[in-house]
Enzyme design. Structure first.
Site, PDB file in Angstrom:
ATOM      1  N   PRO A 172       0.546   6.200   3.455  1.00  0.00           N
ATOM      2  CA  PRO A 172       1.756   6.904   3.021  1.00  0.00           C
ATOM      3  C   PRO A 172       2.260   7.882   4.083  1.00  0.00           C
ATOM      4  O   PRO A 172       1.699   7.972   5.169  1.00  0.00           O
ATOM      5  CB  PRO A 172       1.256   7.666   1.797  1.00  0.00           C
ATOM      6  CG  PRO A 172      -0.149   8.019   2.168  1.00  0.00           C
ATOM      7  CD  PRO A 172      -0.675   6.932   3.045  1.00  0.00           C
ATOM      8  N   TRP A 173       3.309   8.641   3.698  1.00  0.00           N
ATOM      9  CA  TRP A 173       3.976   9.499   4.675  1.00  0.00           C
ATOM     10  C   TRP A 173       3.480  10.941   4.685  1.00  0.00           C
ATOM     11  O   TRP A 173       3.948  11.741   5.494  1.00  0.00           O
ATOM     12  CB  TRP A 173       5.495   9.480   4.468  1.00  0.00           C
ATOM     13  CG  TRP A 173       5.939   9.626   3.025  1.00  0.00           C
ATOM     14  CD1 TRP A 173       6.357   8.607   2.207  1.00  0.00           C
ATOM     15  CD2 TRP A 173       6.009  10.822   2.234  1.00  0.00           C
ATOM     16  NE1 TRP A 173       6.668   9.093   0.961  1.00  0.00           N
ATOM     17  CE2 TRP A 173       6.477  10.458   0.954  1.00  0.00           C
ATOM     18  CE3 TRP A 173       5.724  12.169   2.478  1.00  0.00           C
ATOM     19  CZ2 TRP A 173       6.666  11.383  -0.079  1.00  0.00           C
ATOM     20  CZ3 TRP A 173       5.909  13.098   1.447  1.00  0.00           C
ATOM     21  CH2 TRP A 173       6.367  12.691   0.199  1.00  0.00           C
ATOM     22  N   LYS A 197      -0.396  -0.552   8.529  1.00  0.00           N
ATOM     23  CA  LYS A 197       1.037  -0.269   8.432  1.00  0.00           C
ATOM     24  C   LYS A 197       1.263   1.165   7.982  1.00  0.00           C
ATOM     25  O   LYS A 197       0.872   1.552   6.884  1.00  0.00           O
ATOM     26  CB  LYS A 197       1.711  -1.199   7.420  1.00  0.00           C
ATOM     27  CG  LYS A 197       3.236  -1.055   7.467  1.00  0.00           C
ATOM     28  CD  LYS A 197       3.922  -1.673   6.283  1.00  0.00           C
ATOM     29  CE  LYS A 197       4.039  -0.752   5.095  1.00  0.00           C
ATOM     30  NZ  LYS A 197       4.830   0.458   5.337  1.00  0.00           N
ATOM     31  N   PRO A 198       1.910   1.976   8.838  1.00  0.00           N
ATOM     32  CA  PRO A 198       2.258   3.335   8.382  1.00  0.00           C
ATOM     33  C   PRO A 198       3.450   3.279   7.433  1.00  0.00           C
ATOM     34  O   PRO A 198       4.100   2.236   7.303  1.00  0.00           O
ATOM     35  CB  PRO A 198       2.642   4.045   9.683  1.00  0.00           C
ATOM     36  CG  PRO A 198       3.060   2.965  10.625  1.00  0.00           C
ATOM     37  CD  PRO A 198       2.327   1.710  10.218  1.00  0.00           C
ATOM     38  N   ALA A 199       3.741   4.411   6.796  1.00  0.00           N
ATOM     39  CA  ALA A 199       4.916   4.467   5.908  1.00  0.00           C
ATOM     40  C   ALA A 199       6.182   4.448   6.766  1.00  0.00           C
ATOM     41  O   ALA A 199       6.185   4.938   7.890  1.00  0.00           O
ATOM     42  CB  ALA A 199       4.863   5.731   5.062  1.00  0.00           C
ATOM     43  N   GLU A 200       7.233   3.905   6.200  1.00  0.00           N
ATOM     44  CA  GLU A 200       8.463   3.705   6.976  1.00  0.00           C
ATOM     45  C   GLU A 200       9.119   5.013   7.421  1.00  0.00           C
ATOM     46  O   GLU A 200       9.838   5.042   8.420  1.00  0.00           O
ATOM     47  CB  GLU A 200       9.455   2.838   6.186  1.00  0.00           C
ATOM     48  CG  GLU A 200       9.779   3.303   4.776  1.00  0.00           C
ATOM     49  CD  GLU A 200       8.799   2.763   3.733  1.00  0.00           C
ATOM     50  OE1 GLU A 200       7.595   2.605   4.063  1.00  0.00           O
ATOM     51  OE2 GLU A 200       9.218   2.542   2.587  1.00  0.00           O
ATOM     52  N   GLU A 252       2.251   3.391  -8.780  1.00  0.00           N
ATOM     53  CA  GLU A 252       3.113   2.235  -9.061  1.00  0.00           C
ATOM     54  C   GLU A 252       2.813   1.085  -8.081  1.00  0.00           C
ATOM     55  O   GLU A 252       2.577  -0.051  -8.499  1.00  0.00           O
ATOM     56  CB  GLU A 252       4.552   2.727  -8.884  1.00  0.00           C
ATOM     57  CG  GLU A 252       5.614   1.797  -9.328  1.00  0.00           C
ATOM     58  CD  GLU A 252       6.975   2.320  -8.818  1.00  0.00           C
ATOM     59  OE1 GLU A 252       7.088   3.513  -8.478  1.00  0.00           O
ATOM     60  OE2 GLU A 252       7.892   1.493  -8.740  1.00  0.00           O
ATOM     61  N   GLU A 271      -6.204   4.623  -3.201  1.00  0.00           N
ATOM     62  CA  GLU A 271      -6.159   6.072  -3.419  1.00  0.00           C
ATOM     63  C   GLU A 271      -4.739   6.397  -3.831  1.00  0.00           C
ATOM     64  O   GLU A 271      -3.813   6.296  -3.031  1.00  0.00           O
ATOM     65  CB  GLU A 271      -6.593   6.795  -2.141  1.00  0.00           C
ATOM     66  CG  GLU A 271      -7.034   8.207  -2.404  1.00  0.00           C
ATOM     67  CD  GLU A 271      -6.028   9.218  -1.910  1.00  0.00           C
ATOM     68  OE1 GLU A 271      -5.263   9.727  -2.763  1.00  0.00           O
ATOM     69  OE2 GLU A 271      -6.000   9.463  -0.698  1.00  0.00           O
ATOM     70  N   CYS A 305      -1.570  14.205  -2.533  1.00  0.00           N
ATOM     71  CA  CYS A 305      -1.876  13.582  -3.835  1.00  0.00           C
ATOM     72  C   CYS A 305      -2.846  14.447  -4.624  1.00  0.00           C
ATOM     73  O   CYS A 305      -2.853  14.415  -5.848  1.00  0.00           O
ATOM     74  CB  CYS A 305      -2.406  12.164  -3.689  1.00  0.00           C
ATOM     75  SG  CYS A 305      -2.939  11.732  -2.067  1.00  0.00           S
ATOM     76  N   GLN A 352      12.862  11.892  -1.699  1.00  0.00           N
ATOM     77  CA  GLN A 352      11.808  12.697  -2.303  1.00  0.00           C
ATOM     78  C   GLN A 352      12.374  14.020  -2.819  1.00  0.00           C
ATOM     79  O   GLN A 352      11.997  14.491  -3.893  1.00  0.00           O
ATOM     80  CB  GLN A 352      10.674  12.935  -1.301  1.00  0.00           C
ATOM     81  CG  GLN A 352       9.450  13.584  -1.887  1.00  0.00           C
ATOM     82  CD  GLN A 352       8.843  12.790  -3.041  1.00  0.00           C
ATOM     83  OE1 GLN A 352       8.892  11.562  -3.048  1.00  0.00           O
ATOM     84  NE2 GLN A 352       8.299  13.495  -4.025  1.00  0.00           N
ATOM     85  N   GLU A 402       3.366  13.143 -11.827  1.00  0.00           N
ATOM     86  CA  GLU A 402       3.235  13.595 -10.437  1.00  0.00           C
ATOM     87  C   GLU A 402       4.634  13.865  -9.860  1.00  0.00           C
ATOM     88  O   GLU A 402       5.521  13.023  -9.920  1.00  0.00           O
ATOM     89  CB  GLU A 402       2.522  12.533  -9.595  1.00  0.00           C
ATOM     90  CG  GLU A 402       2.208  13.043  -8.204  1.00  0.00           C
ATOM     91  CD  GLU A 402       1.472  12.025  -7.336  1.00  0.00           C
ATOM     92  OE1 GLU A 402       1.817  10.842  -7.387  1.00  0.00           O
ATOM     93  OE2 GLU A 402       0.558  12.443  -6.604  1.00  0.00           O
TER      94      GLU A 402
HETATM   95  P1  ADP Z   1       5.161   7.044  -1.756  1.00  0.00           P
HETATM   96  O1  ADP Z   1       5.638   7.243  -3.149  1.00  0.00           O
HETATM   97  O2  ADP Z   1       4.133   8.002  -1.284  1.00  0.00           O
HETATM   98  O3  ADP Z   1       6.248   6.746  -0.766  1.00  0.00           O
HETATM   99  P2  ADP Z   1       4.541   4.264  -1.839  1.00  0.00           P
HETATM  100  O4  ADP Z   1       3.437   3.740  -2.688  1.00  0.00           O
HETATM  101  O5  ADP Z   1       5.924   3.887  -2.154  1.00  0.00           O
HETATM  102  O6  ADP Z   1       4.261   5.803  -1.839  1.00  0.00           O
HETATM  103  O7  ADP Z   1       4.290   3.904  -0.315  1.00  0.00           O
HETATM  104  C1  ADP Z   1       3.037   3.986   0.313  1.00  0.00           C
HETATM  105  C2  ADP Z   1       2.931   2.867   1.312  1.00  0.00           C
HETATM  106  O8  ADP Z   1       2.992   1.615   0.629  1.00  0.00           O
HETATM  107  C3  ADP Z   1       4.051   2.836   2.340  1.00  0.00           C
HETATM  108  O9  ADP Z   1       3.504   2.449   3.580  1.00  0.00           O
HETATM  109  C4  ADP Z   1       4.978   1.763   1.797  1.00  0.00           C
HETATM  110  O10 ADP Z   1       5.762   1.145   2.789  1.00  0.00           O
HETATM  111  C5  ADP Z   1       3.985   0.789   1.207  1.00  0.00           C
HETATM  112  N1  ADP Z   1       4.502  -0.099   0.157  1.00  0.00           N
HETATM  113  C6  ADP Z   1       5.573   0.094  -0.645  1.00  0.00           C
HETATM  114  N2  ADP Z   1       5.704  -0.951  -1.501  1.00  0.00           N
HETATM  115  C7  ADP Z   1       4.694  -1.812  -1.233  1.00  0.00           C
HETATM  116  C8  ADP Z   1       4.262  -3.068  -1.791  1.00  0.00           C
HETATM  117  N3  ADP Z   1       4.904  -3.628  -2.787  1.00  0.00           N
HETATM  118  N4  ADP Z   1       3.171  -3.654  -1.267  1.00  0.00           N
HETATM  119  C9  ADP Z   1       2.484  -3.076  -0.269  1.00  0.00           C
HETATM  120  N5  ADP Z   1       2.834  -1.923   0.303  1.00  0.00           N
HETATM  121  C10 ADP Z   1       3.920  -1.275  -0.169  1.00  0.00           C
END
Ligand code: ADP
Length: 495
Positions: A172-173, A197-200, A252, A271, A305, A352, A402
């Site tokens: 996540p980010w 893969k890092p968060a976008e 989710e 986690e 978290c 956010q 949350e």
């Molecule tokens: P946050 O609410 O902290 O942004 P997310 O669960 O949306 O958390 O994102 C955490 C990570 O999971 C990010 O790297 C995001 O790109 C990735 N992600 C989002 N959707 C999916 C998915 N359907 N399958 C796998 N990874 C995902």
């Protein structure tokens, strides 16, 4: 200035603290205009030729363009990881593997300043936090797990272990570099190869880590770092040749991942979210507890978290604690994350911030009483004042869901049993905090609170040697410590 009132010393804080700006210079950080995918030891253009911007949430300025990996790129990364696993990494003597991991740790230390600046620019967290916590703790994880690489027989006495294969890791980010370290270090130490893969919103420090991995001469394909959003993450999860998924993120998405891997033999550690209870008893050192509460929910914009987003205060000290909290909130500096005085930086994204503001409105509509300090917040960028709610009912959404922002829901309690029941009354179970002078109370609560981590007279303390992870909707599996190793090995019982 201190004034005496009713035999208690009341500190009057100057809200602005009158501190001159102390900005960190950006010059030590080199950010390229565009970043490609790190696959098989090289930076490669994405096959779909798509890039997306990453912005500084404190200024809304674009920092760089990041490659978007599609299914073909994910496949390339997994093939590279599999080949490196079969041909090199699995066969390498463990002590040799350890040397590479130590090298990564040392290189993070050498470039610590650059990492801290980029983490703050890309993610919005105060430079103090990136500099003093994120980056050193990331380096420490590599040091710690490097030490285990050739000692797995002591970690799992009388049993044999074998690595799992290719680990798909999605992060996540909120702690971009640290989460990458949490995931990559134990995976490598146990002999696995990685596609991460890092968060976008926060790809930059992971890509800087890719540069280090390249410079450290890690055999190509052992660590692949690919960028993109949810679809890229899903392609990693669904790839048939990935043996393990390590995910940190929302409950989710955690549920989506669980459904996706059901019926396969992929292992997983998840986690997920949290709604941690911080519990203050009347015998606690109150000033210390108030500082712990502030640290637990406000210092990282609540982007943790395990943030202590619910506070339970014993009735006899409730008023005093709330007053102390309000006084302390007045002293917090919200603003430029690059300023070394800043306590609360930028919210990580507009999306956010919208979620946090929605919950602040919900709290008011639910009848809770809101308090925000009088501080100013910058007009540009995504900022949120630290917010506390009193008059909160256990069923209120701000006490149940949350928020992932600097919002604290406060309630009172009378007895141990009552607070244990209230604290456990949540779908989550990641962390909790107990503030009391009595060891017996600490032991009573730590055994009854359904949370993976319970801090006593402190909060949000992390160490590579301690396992971390949750119960219930906060996920499963542990990261950190000895337990973090077992997530990356098959244990073979000696018969
Ligand atoms: P946050 O609410 O902290 O942004 P997310 O669960 O949306 O958390 O994102 C955490 C990570 O999971 C990010 O790297 C995001 O790109 C990735 N992600 C989002 N959707 C999916 C998915 N359907 N399958 C796998 N990874 C995902």
């Amino acid at each position: 200035m201190a004034t005496k009132k009713n035999n208690t010393i009341k500190l009057k804080f100057d809200s602005a603290r009158n501190l001159a700006p102390a900005p960190e210079s950006k010059s030590a950080a080199k950010i390229d205009p565009q970043y490609d995918l790190f696959i098989n030891g090289k930076f490669e253009k994405p096959s779909g030729k798509k890039y997306f911007p990453t912005i500084n949430p404190a200024t809304e300025e674009k920092l760089s363009m990041i490659a978007e990996a599609n299914t073909a790129d994910v496949n390339k990364a997994v093939v590279a990881a599999r080949t490196a696993y079969d041909k090199t990494w699995k066969k390498m003597p463990a002590a040799e593997r350890a040397k590479y991991i130590y090298r990564i740790a040392r290189m993070i230390q050498e470039r610590a300043r650059e990492f801290a600046i980029i983490e703050t620019l890309d993610g919005g967290k105060p430079i103090r936090e990136s500099r003093d916590f994120d980056v050193p703790t990331a380096a420490n994880h590599f040091f710690y797990y490097a030490g285990w690489a050739d000692k797995l027989e002591y970690a799992f006495p009388n049993r044999r272990t074998e690595p799992l294969g290719v680990a798909g890791q999605i992060i996540p980010w909120n702690f971009p570099l640290l989460m990458a370290a949490w995931k990559i270090a134990p995976a490598l130490a146990c002999g696995n190869t990685v596609v991460l893969k890092p968060a976008e919103n926060t790809s930059l420090t992971a890509l800087k880590l890719a540069e280090i991995i390249q410079e450290a001469d890690l055999p190509p394909g052992v660590v692949n770092i690919i960028t993109g959003a949810g679809a890229t993450g899903a392609a990693i999860v669904n790839h048939a040749d990935v043996n393990k998924i390590a995910f940190t993120g929302s409950t989710e998405v955690g549920k989506i991942i669980q459904r996706a891997i059901a019926g396969t033999n992929k292992k997983a550690t998840l986690e997920l979210g949290g709604k941690a209870a911080n519990i203050i008893f009347d015998d606690a050192p109150l000033d210390q507890a108030v500082e712990g509460v502030i640290n637990g929910i406000f210092f990282n914009q609540g982007h943790v978290c395990c943030a202590g987003s619910r506070l339970y205060v014993q009735e006899s000290v409730f008023k005093e604690v709330v007053r102390k909290l309000k006084d302390r909130l007045e002293t917090l500096i919200v603003g430029d994350p690059m300023d070394k005085n800043t306590d609360i930086g930028a919210i990580n994204s507009k999306a956010q911030l919208d979620i946090i503001n929605k919950y602040i409105r919900i709290g008011q509509q639910e009848g809770a009483e809101m308090y925000q300090p009088s501080c100013a917040v910058p007009k540009k960028g995504f900022f949120c004042k630290p917010t506390i709610f009193t008059n909160v009912a256990q069923s209120n959404r701000i006490a149940q869901e949350e928020i992932f922002g600097p919002v604290l829901a406060i309630q009172s309690f009378r007895t141990d049993d009552e607070v244990i029941e209230k604290a456990n009354n949540t779908p989550y179970g990641l962390s909790a905090g107990v503030w009391t002078d009595k060891g017996s109370k600490i032991f009573n609560l730590t055994t009854k609170l359904r949370a993976g981590v319970v801090w006593a007279n402190t909060f949000n303390k992390f160490d590579p040697t301690s396992p971390f992870g949750g119960y219930k909707e906060s996920g499963y599996g542990r990261e950190g410590g000895l337990q973090g190793l077992s997530a990356y090995v098959n244990i073979i019982e000696n018969r």
